[in-house]
Design a protein around this motif. Structure first.
Motif, mmCIF file in Angstrom:
data_model
loop_
_atom_site.group_PDB
_atom_site.id
_atom_site.type_symbol
_atom_site.label_atom_id
_atom_site.label_comp_id
_atom_site.label_asym_id
_atom_site.label_seq_id
_atom_site.Cartn_x
_atom_site.Cartn_y
_atom_site.Cartn_z
ATOM 1 N N LYS A 66 0.827 -1.211 0.000
ATOM 2 C CA LYS A 66 0.000 0.000 0.000
ATOM 3 C C LYS A 66 0.853 1.248 0.000
ATOM 4 O O LYS A 66 0.557 2.210 -0.697
ATOM 5 C CB LYS A 66 -0.933 0.009 1.216
ATOM 6 C CG LYS A 66 -2.101 -0.909 1.072
ATOM 7 C CD LYS A 66 -3.037 -0.778 2.244
ATOM 8 C CE LYS A 66 -4.241 -1.676 2.071
ATOM 9 N NZ LYS A 66 -5.189 -1.528 3.155
ATOM 10 N N SER A 67 1.932 1.264 0.779
ATOM 11 C CA SER A 67 2.761 2.462 0.851
ATOM 12 C C SER A 67 3.541 2.683 -0.434
ATOM 13 O O SER A 67 3.805 3.812 -0.808
ATOM 14 C CB SER A 67 3.724 2.379 2.041
ATOM 15 O OG SER A 67 4.671 1.353 1.832
ATOM 16 N N SER A 68 3.926 1.620 -1.129
ATOM 17 C CA SER A 68 4.673 1.800 -2.370
ATOM 18 C C SER A 68 3.753 2.138 -3.540
ATOM 19 O O SER A 68 4.200 2.701 -4.525
ATOM 20 C CB SER A 68 5.486 0.544 -2.687
ATOM 21 O OG SER A 68 4.625 -0.530 -2.962
ATOM 22 N N SER A 69 2.482 1.823 -3.428
ATOM 23 C CA SER A 69 1.565 2.127 -4.533
ATOM 24 C C SER A 69 1.092 3.571 -4.502
ATOM 25 O O SER A 69 0.681 4.104 -5.511
ATOM 26 C CB SER A 69 0.370 1.181 -4.504
ATOM 27 O OG SER A 69 -0.412 1.414 -3.352
ATOM 28 N N ASN A 70 1.159 4.242 -3.365
ATOM 29 C CA ASN A 70 0.688 5.619 -3.268
ATOM 30 C C ASN A 70 1.490 6.604 -4.109
ATOM 31 O O ASN A 70 0.899 7.430 -4.791
ATOM 32 C CB ASN A 70 0.655 6.073 -1.807
ATOM 33 C CG ASN A 70 -0.496 5.451 -1.053
ATOM 34 O OD1 ASN A 70 -1.439 4.979 -1.663
ATOM 35 N ND2 ASN A 70 -0.419 5.436 0.255
ATOM 36 N N PRO A 71 2.843 6.586 -4.115
ATOM 37 C CA PRO A 71 3.557 7.552 -4.938
ATOM 38 C C PRO A 71 3.259 7.411 -6.423
ATOM 39 O O PRO A 71 3.150 8.408 -7.122
ATOM 40 C CB PRO A 71 5.033 7.253 -4.642
ATOM 41 C CG PRO A 71 5.039 6.623 -3.317
ATOM 42 C CD PRO A 71 3.751 5.865 -3.238
ATOM 43 N N SER A 72 3.127 6.202 -6.918
ATOM 44 C CA SER A 72 2.854 6.051 -8.343
ATOM 45 C C SER A 72 1.464 6.585 -8.681
ATOM 46 O O SER A 72 1.261 7.167 -9.739
ATOM 47 C CB SER A 72 2.999 4.596 -8.764
ATOM 48 O OG SER A 72 2.032 3.804 -8.116
ATOM 49 N N THR A 76 0.656 9.687 -11.141
ATOM 50 C CA THR A 76 -0.320 9.521 -12.210
ATOM 51 C C THR A 76 -1.354 10.640 -12.168
ATOM 52 O O THR A 76 -1.720 11.197 -13.211
ATOM 53 C CB THR A 76 -1.028 8.158 -12.080
ATOM 54 O OG1 THR A 76 -0.045 7.138 -12.039
ATOM 55 C CG2 THR A 76 -1.970 7.914 -13.233
ATOM 56 N N LEU A 77 -1.811 10.984 -10.969
ATOM 57 C CA LEU A 77 -2.781 12.069 -10.839
ATOM 58 C C LEU A 77 -2.186 13.405 -11.275
ATOM 59 O O LEU A 77 -2.832 14.195 -11.956
ATOM 60 C CB LEU A 77 -3.273 12.169 -9.391
ATOM 61 C CG LEU A 77 -4.195 11.050 -8.916
ATOM 62 C CD1 LEU A 77 -4.452 11.182 -7.414
ATOM 63 C CD2 LEU A 77 -5.495 11.078 -9.680
ATOM 64 N N LEU A 78 -0.950 13.658 -10.885
ATOM 65 C CA LEU A 78 -0.309 14.916 -11.280
ATOM 66 C C LEU A 78 -0.058 14.973 -12.784
ATOM 67 O O LEU A 78 -0.121 16.046 -13.382
ATOM 68 C CB LEU A 78 1.002 15.103 -10.521
ATOM 69 C CG LEU A 78 0.864 15.470 -9.051
ATOM 70 C CD1 LEU A 78 2.232 15.505 -8.387
ATOM 71 C CD2 LEU A 78 0.160 16.797 -8.875
ATOM 72 N N ALA A 79 0.243 13.842 -13.397
ATOM 73 C CA ALA A 79 0.480 13.819 -14.839
ATOM 74 C C ALA A 79 -0.796 14.122 -15.621
ATOM 75 O O ALA A 79 -0.729 14.617 -16.749
ATOM 76 C CB ALA A 79 1.036 12.467 -15.253
ATOM 77 N N GLU A 80 -1.949 13.855 -15.040
ATOM 78 C CA GLU A 80 -3.218 14.107 -15.715
ATOM 79 C C GLU A 80 -3.610 15.583 -15.700
ATOM 80 O O GLU A 80 -4.460 16.005 -16.470
ATOM 81 C CB GLU A 80 -4.328 13.278 -15.067
ATOM 82 C CG GLU A 80 -4.172 11.786 -15.282
ATOM 83 C CD GLU A 80 -5.220 10.974 -14.548
ATOM 84 O OE1 GLU A 80 -6.067 11.572 -13.854
ATOM 85 O OE2 GLU A 80 -5.176 9.739 -14.660
ATOM 86 N N ILE A 81 -2.980 16.381 -14.848
ATOM 87 C CA ILE A 81 -3.316 17.807 -14.757
ATOM 88 C C ILE A 81 -2.684 18.538 -15.938
ATOM 89 O O ILE A 81 -1.496 18.403 -16.210
ATOM 90 C CB ILE A 81 -2.809 18.413 -13.431
ATOM 91 C CG1 ILE A 81 -3.497 17.726 -12.258
ATOM 92 C CG2 ILE A 81 -3.048 19.916 -13.392
ATOM 93 C CD1 ILE A 81 -2.966 18.150 -10.906
ATOM 94 N N GLN A 82 -3.495 19.304 -16.612
ATOM 95 C CA GLN A 82 -3.009 20.072 -17.753
ATOM 96 C C GLN A 82 -2.133 21.227 -17.266
ATOM 97 O O GLN A 82 -2.358 21.792 -16.196
ATOM 98 C CB GLN A 82 -4.189 20.631 -18.560
ATOM 99 C CG GLN A 82 -5.087 19.572 -19.158
ATOM 100 C CD GLN A 82 -4.349 18.752 -20.209
ATOM 101 O OE1 GLN A 82 -3.528 19.280 -20.953
ATOM 102 N NE2 GLN A 82 -4.642 17.461 -20.243
ATOM 103 N N THR A 83 -1.140 21.588 -18.061
ATOM 104 C CA THR A 83 -0.213 22.667 -17.693
ATOM 105 C C THR A 83 -0.959 23.984 -17.523
ATOM 106 O O THR A 83 -0.678 24.755 -16.596
ATOM 107 C CB THR A 83 0.870 22.818 -18.775
ATOM 108 O OG1 THR A 83 1.474 21.544 -18.992
ATOM 109 C CG2 THR A 83 1.923 23.808 -18.360
ATOM 110 N N GLU A 84 -1.939 24.246 -18.394
ATOM 111 C CA GLU A 84 -2.701 25.492 -18.299
ATOM 112 C C GLU A 84 -3.472 25.574 -16.985
ATOM 113 O O GLU A 84 -3.550 26.634 -16.353
ATOM 114 C CB GLU A 84 -3.678 25.632 -19.484
ATOM 115 C CG GLU A 84 -3.015 25.804 -20.833
ATOM 116 C CD GLU A 84 -2.556 24.485 -21.439
ATOM 117 O OE1 GLU A 84 -3.077 23.408 -21.029
ATOM 118 O OE2 GLU A 84 -1.663 24.513 -22.300
#
Length: 140
Positions: A66-72, A76-84
């Motif tokens: 569980k602890s190792s799956s949280n950073p990925s 993934t959530l941050l990568a989905e955020i658009q730069t704008e």
């Protein structure tokens, strides 16, 4: 009355050959108990030590997973955020650049990538030398 004067009576009946078979029967019972006691500690140790150890290892593996799956998932959530959208959010907050840099952990590769994205200049060393010389001449 004397002890010798009392008549001798056999109160107990003993089966024939009983005393000849008695040592073998006792040894068989002792051997049977030794077999029972040798198998019990194995089960006792298994339940006393091995079972809790297996439970601790299982819980540890679940917690580690569980602890190792949280950073990925965070990445993934941050990568989905658009730069704008990110730029709009940062503009709306009253965070200064210094405050933002305090919370960011950047390595040299990250800094170089940001500079390339912001400035967008792909200059080789010769061009940089020429520009530097021109700036020095202009500043005189």
């Amino acid at each position: 009355m004397k002890l010798e004067d009392l008549p001798k009576k056999e109160i107990f009946d003993v089966p024939e050959g009983y005393f000849e078979k008695l040592p073998g029967t006792i040894q068989a019972r002792i051997a049977e108990r030794k077999q029972q006691t040798t198998s019990r500690p194995v089960l006792r140790y298994a339940f006393q030590y091995a079972l809790p150890l297996v439970m601790i290892i299982t819980i540890g593996l679940i917690w580690f997973e569980k602890s190792s799956s949280n950073p990925s998932s965070t990445e993934t959530l941050l990568a989905e955020i658009q730069t704008e959208d990110l730029i709009t959010y940062l503009d709306d907050t009253d965070m200064s650049t210094d405050e933002l840099l305090e919370h960011a952990s950047l390595n040299a590769a990250d800094v170089e990538e940001i500079e390339q994205e912001v400035y967008g200049l792909d200059l080789d060393n010769e061009t940089l030398d020429i520009l530097t010389d021109e700036m020095e001449l202009n500043s005189l």
